[in-house]
Design a protein around this motif. Sequence first.
Motif, mmCIF file in Angstrom:
data_model
loop_
_atom_site.group_PDB
_atom_site.id
_atom_site.type_symbol
_atom_site.label_atom_id
_atom_site.label_comp_id
_atom_site.label_asym_id
_atom_site.label_seq_id
_atom_site.Cartn_x
_atom_site.Cartn_y
_atom_site.Cartn_z
ATOM 1 N N PHE A 93 0.846 -1.183 0.000
ATOM 2 C CA PHE A 93 0.000 0.000 0.000
ATOM 3 C C PHE A 93 0.886 1.239 0.000
ATOM 4 O O PHE A 93 1.292 1.724 1.067
ATOM 5 C CB PHE A 93 -0.923 0.011 1.226
ATOM 6 N N PRO A 94 1.213 1.755 -1.195
ATOM 7 C CA PRO A 94 2.052 2.958 -1.249
ATOM 8 C C PRO A 94 1.364 4.133 -0.554
ATOM 9 O O PRO A 94 0.140 4.263 -0.591
ATOM 10 C CB PRO A 94 2.198 3.221 -2.752
ATOM 11 N N ALA A 95 2.168 4.978 0.072
ATOM 12 C CA ALA A 95 1.648 6.150 0.770
ATOM 13 C C ALA A 95 1.075 7.144 -0.230
ATOM 14 O O ALA A 95 1.535 7.243 -1.371
ATOM 15 C CB ALA A 95 2.760 6.811 1.579
ATOM 16 N N ASP A 96 0.062 7.865 0.212
ATOM 17 C CA ASP A 96 -0.479 8.968 -0.582
ATOM 18 C C ASP A 96 0.408 10.183 -0.358
ATOM 19 O O ASP A 96 0.494 10.700 0.752
ATOM 20 C CB ASP A 96 -1.912 9.290 -0.153
ATOM 21 N N VAL A 97 1.076 10.603 -1.408
ATOM 22 C CA VAL A 97 1.958 11.761 -1.318
ATOM 23 C C VAL A 97 1.092 13.021 -1.420
ATOM 24 O O VAL A 97 0.267 13.132 -2.332
ATOM 25 C CB VAL A 97 3.020 11.742 -2.440
ATOM 26 N N PRO A 98 1.254 13.944 -0.463
ATOM 27 C CA PRO A 98 0.444 15.168 -0.505
ATOM 28 C C PRO A 98 0.658 15.934 -1.811
ATOM 29 O O PRO A 98 1.767 15.985 -2.343
ATOM 30 C CB PRO A 98 0.968 15.973 0.680
ATOM 31 N N GLU A 99 -0.424 16.516 -2.295
ATOM 32 C CA GLU A 99 -0.337 17.309 -3.518
ATOM 33 C C GLU A 99 0.401 18.612 -3.239
ATOM 34 O O GLU A 99 0.424 19.104 -2.113
ATOM 35 C CB GLU A 99 -1.745 17.615 -4.041
ATOM 36 N N GLY A 100 0.996 19.138 -4.274
ATOM 37 C CA GLY A 100 1.642 20.441 -4.164
ATOM 38 C C GLY A 100 3.097 20.408 -3.749
ATOM 39 O O GLY A 100 3.723 21.454 -3.620
ATOM 40 N N LEU A 101 3.643 19.214 -3.518
ATOM 41 C CA LEU A 101 5.059 19.121 -3.161
ATOM 42 C C LEU A 101 5.900 19.342 -4.417
ATOM 43 O O LEU A 101 5.509 18.940 -5.517
ATOM 44 C CB LEU A 101 5.394 17.756 -2.567
ATOM 45 N N PRO A 102 7.062 19.948 -4.265
ATOM 46 C CA PRO A 102 7.946 20.099 -5.435
ATOM 47 C C PRO A 102 8.295 18.726 -6.002
ATOM 48 O O PRO A 102 8.372 17.739 -5.272
ATOM 49 C CB PRO A 102 9.195 20.775 -4.857
ATOM 50 N N GLU A 103 8.515 18.670 -7.303
ATOM 51 C CA GLU A 103 8.788 17.406 -7.967
ATOM 52 C C GLU A 103 10.020 16.695 -7.408
ATOM 53 O O GLU A 103 10.085 15.473 -7.366
ATOM 54 C CB GLU A 103 8.968 17.647 -9.466
ATOM 55 N N ASP A 104 11.003 17.450 -6.940
ATOM 56 C CA ASP A 104 12.233 16.847 -6.426
ATOM 57 C C ASP A 104 12.170 16.575 -4.917
ATOM 58 O O ASP A 104 13.147 16.136 -4.329
ATOM 59 C CB ASP A 104 13.442 17.726 -6.752
ATOM 60 N N PHE A 105 11.010 16.793 -4.294
ATOM 61 C CA PHE A 105 10.858 16.536 -2.858
ATOM 62 C C PHE A 105 10.716 15.036 -2.648
ATOM 63 O O PHE A 105 9.894 14.380 -3.277
ATOM 64 C CB PHE A 105 9.626 17.254 -2.300
ATOM 65 N N ASP A 106 11.525 14.484 -1.775
ATOM 66 C CA ASP A 106 11.473 13.049 -1.519
ATOM 67 C C ASP A 106 10.695 12.806 -0.236
ATOM 68 O O ASP A 106 11.224 12.926 0.858
ATOM 69 C CB ASP A 106 12.890 12.474 -1.432
ATOM 70 N N PHE A 107 9.443 12.460 -0.378
ATOM 71 C CA PHE A 107 8.543 12.206 0.746
ATOM 72 C C PHE A 107 9.000 10.951 1.483
ATOM 73 O O PHE A 107 9.168 9.896 0.865
ATOM 74 C CB PHE A 107 7.126 12.045 0.199
ATOM 75 N N PRO A 108 9.234 11.019 2.803
ATOM 76 C CA PRO A 108 9.810 9.860 3.500
ATOM 77 C C PRO A 108 8.862 8.669 3.645
ATOM 78 O O PRO A 108 9.302 7.532 3.623
ATOM 79 C CB PRO A 108 10.203 10.416 4.868
ATOM 80 N N GLN A 109 7.563 8.911 3.826
ATOM 81 C CA GLN A 109 6.622 7.810 4.047
ATOM 82 C C GLN A 109 6.425 7.039 2.751
ATOM 83 O O GLN A 109 5.870 7.577 1.796
ATOM 84 C CB GLN A 109 5.276 8.332 4.558
ATOM 85 N N LEU A 110 6.898 5.797 2.721
ATOM 86 C CA LEU A 110 6.759 4.988 1.517
ATOM 87 C C LEU A 110 5.442 4.231 1.484
ATOM 88 O O LEU A 110 4.850 4.068 0.433
ATOM 89 C CB LEU A 110 7.913 4.001 1.394
ATOM 90 N N GLY A 111 4.998 3.735 2.624
ATOM 91 C CA GLY A 111 3.737 3.013 2.678
ATOM 92 C C GLY A 111 3.791 1.818 3.595
ATOM 93 O O GLY A 111 4.673 1.706 4.444
ATOM 94 N N ASP A 112 2.833 0.918 3.399
ATOM 95 C CA ASP A 112 2.634 -0.230 4.279
ATOM 96 C C ASP A 112 2.709 -1.540 3.495
ATOM 97 O O ASP A 112 2.262 -1.608 2.349
ATOM 98 C CB ASP A 112 1.250 -0.170 4.927
ATOM 99 N N LEU A 113 3.233 -2.549 4.171
ATOM 100 C CA LEU A 113 3.216 -3.913 3.648
ATOM 101 C C LEU A 113 2.405 -4.778 4.608
ATOM 102 O O LEU A 113 2.527 -4.631 5.829
ATOM 103 C CB LEU A 113 4.624 -4.494 3.553
ATOM 104 N N VAL A 114 1.605 -5.668 4.059
ATOM 105 C CA VAL A 114 0.883 -6.660 4.844
ATOM 106 C C VAL A 114 1.355 -8.015 4.346
ATOM 107 O O VAL A 114 1.209 -8.330 3.156
ATOM 108 C CB VAL A 114 -0.648 -6.512 4.690
ATOM 109 N N ILE A 115 1.943 -8.794 5.249
ATOM 110 C CA ILE A 115 2.488 -10.102 4.888
ATOM 111 C C ILE A 115 1.690 -11.170 5.628
ATOM 112 O O ILE A 115 1.536 -11.106 6.849
ATOM 113 C CB ILE A 115 3.985 -10.192 5.241
ATOM 114 N N CYS A 116 1.190 -12.143 4.879
ATOM 115 C CA CYS A 116 0.352 -13.197 5.451
ATOM 116 C C CYS A 116 1.230 -14.406 5.805
ATOM 117 O O CYS A 116 1.676 -15.147 4.916
ATOM 118 C CB CYS A 116 -0.743 -13.578 4.456
ATOM 119 N N ALA A 117 1.461 -14.591 7.091
ATOM 120 C CA ALA A 117 2.382 -15.620 7.571
ATOM 121 C C ALA A 117 2.047 -17.034 7.100
ATOM 122 O O ALA A 117 2.945 -17.753 6.644
ATOM 123 C CB ALA A 117 2.479 -15.559 9.098
ATOM 124 N N PRO A 118 0.794 -17.483 7.179
ATOM 125 C CA PRO A 118 0.524 -18.857 6.729
ATOM 126 C C PRO A 118 0.783 -19.067 5.240
ATOM 127 O O PRO A 118 1.240 -20.142 4.828
ATOM 128 C CB PRO A 118 -0.962 -19.060 7.052
#
Length: 161
Positions: free
Chosen positions: A73-98
Motif C-alpha cells: 500500500f504505497p503512501a499517498d503523497v500530498p499534492e503540491g510538493l515540489p517534484e524533487d521533494f522526496d517524501f519519507p513515508q513509503l507506505g505499508d506492507l501486509v504479509i500473510c504468515a501462513p
Amino acid sequence: MSTPSLELALGYALPRTGLPTRPQFRKWVLAALSGAGRRFDSEVAIQIVDAAEGQAMNLQYRGKDYATNVLSFPADVPEGLPEDFDFPQLGDLVICAPVVAREAAEQGKALNDHYAHLTVHGVLHLLGFDHIEDEEAEEMEALERAILASLDIADPYAGER
C-alpha cells in the motif's frame, strides 16, 4: 552525506514464534532501499497477519477472495510538493504468515529467505516498481535477484522460466 535512516513500524497480528524479527525485517527493507537507489530517509510499516485477515484485505483492496503472500500500500503523497521533494513515508506492507510458510515449503525455500524476498518485493512496489508488463517484470525481478544476492539469498525465480 549521512546514511539515510529508516523508521520501521512492525506489527504482529499473531504469535511471533518462528516469524522473522525486527532486525531481520529492518535489514531486508534497508537492502531493498539501497538496491533501488533510495538515498533519503524512509518510513515503512509492516504488519504480519493470519490467513483470515490476509484474505479479507485481499478481497477488500484487490477484489480477490483468497489470502495472498504480500500486499503493498504505497503512501499517498500530498499534492503540491515540489517534484524533487522526496517524501519519507513509503507506505505499508501486509504479509500473510501462513501463505508465506506454505509457499516456502512448497517451493523448497528456507522460510526466512522467502520472507526476505517478499519484503524486498513489497518495498520495491512501494518505490513504484511493478510487474504487470513483461519488461517491468524483468526489471523488477533482476533488481530483486541483485538485492537478495547481496544478502546471500539464492535467486527466488530460479527454475521458473
